[in-house]
Design an enzyme around this catalytic site. Sequence first.
Site, PDB file in Angstrom:
ATOM      1  CB  SER A  50      -0.925  -0.265   1.185  1.00  0.00           C
ATOM      2  OG  SER A  50      -0.242  -0.309   2.619  1.00  0.00           O
ATOM      3  CG  ASP A  88       2.417  -6.672   1.263  1.00  0.00           C
ATOM      4  OD1 ASP A  88       2.217  -7.764   1.504  1.00  0.00           O
ATOM      5  OD2 ASP A  88       1.691  -5.712   1.283  1.00  0.00           O
ATOM      6  CD  GLU A 186      -7.559  -5.775   1.651  1.00  0.00           C
ATOM      7  OE1 GLU A 186      -6.548  -6.089   1.842  1.00  0.00           O
ATOM      8  OE2 GLU A 186      -7.734  -4.594   1.239  1.00  0.00           O
TER       9      GLU A 186
HETATM   10  O1  KIV Z   1      -0.468  -3.438   1.635  1.00  0.00           O
HETATM   11  C1  KIV Z   1      -1.337  -3.308   2.683  1.00  0.00           C
HETATM   12  O2  KIV Z   1      -1.083  -2.327   3.444  1.00  0.00           O
HETATM   13  C2  KIV Z   1      -1.808  -4.521   2.874  1.00  0.00           C
HETATM   14  C3  KIV Z   1      -2.738  -4.456   4.171  1.00  0.00           C
HETATM   15  C4  KIV Z   1      -3.952  -3.686   3.858  1.00  0.00           C
HETATM   16  C5  KIV Z   1      -3.161  -5.859   4.996  1.00  0.00           C
HETATM   17  O3  KIV Z   1      -1.707  -5.577   2.419  1.00  0.00           O
END
Ligand code: KIV
Length: 279
Positions: A50, A88, A186
């Site tokens: 994100s 991520d 989610e």
């Molecule tokens: O990228 C992100 O911030 C996420 C969260 C919203 C779980 O994957």
Amino acid sequence: MSASSPVRSVLPADILARKGGTPIVCLTAYTTPVARIVDAHCDIALVGDSVGMVLHGMPSTLGVTMEMMILHGRAVVRGCQKSMPVIDMPFGSYEECPAQAYRNAARLMAETGAPAVKLEGGAHMAETIAFLTKRGVPVMAHIGLTPQSVNTLGGYKVVGRDGEADSVMADAEAVQAAGAFSVVLEKVPEGLASRITQRLSIPTIGIGAGLRCDGQILVVDDMLGLFTEFRPKFVKRYGELGRAADEAIAAYAAEVRSRAFPAAEHAFADVLPTKGPKS
Ligand code: KIV
């Protein structure tokens, strides 16, 4: 370049052990100062992809690169003393095959010092999750709405209604069987999220998945009111930092224009004031 990995007080095994216990508190973080604040209060600081939308103004997470995740990952790891940073895996860095996923996960861990990665996908990513976990890469899975698949899902919709519930349950069971230490749910309807939480022995971390998950996560800029482009229904604003910043910057601009800033106390004298004689 490799980052040193200190022994952390929260590790994937500790998160796994929290199943069914006190809710696991997670937020995203992308910078050292915010990571320090998150670290003081949370169990997990997720360096979410994100970051692309929130900090870099991208229209989706699809343009996020390994280099961006490494840069922000290193910043967050520096700010985390007691919570666990999780990085991520960006779009395109793991979907091709398990070997590609391993190469990039190992790079994220080695170059940031984070002890775990997160990747999106359910049953179709189970082989990859198993490949990683068997080779020392702890994986947080992410199912339901998976934003990297926005173009195939057809938007940021709730996932698990209208006959989709069985396939979301199957995804949850598949990532658990593959060895994930937790799973993000989610935008999953709350009844289904509750059933998944009861069925699994690994913790579920909800975002728009109701109260019954083992933990919760939000995007930090959303809950602080810093990211205001749009506001998903599941976001609760705990602060209005965007408004506070707007007011502060407007006050600064007005004072610069009116020459009220800088005042005498913000300027330096040409000559140091002489100290008076000691009495
Ligand atoms: O990228 C992100 O911030 C996420 C969260 C919203 C779980 O994957």
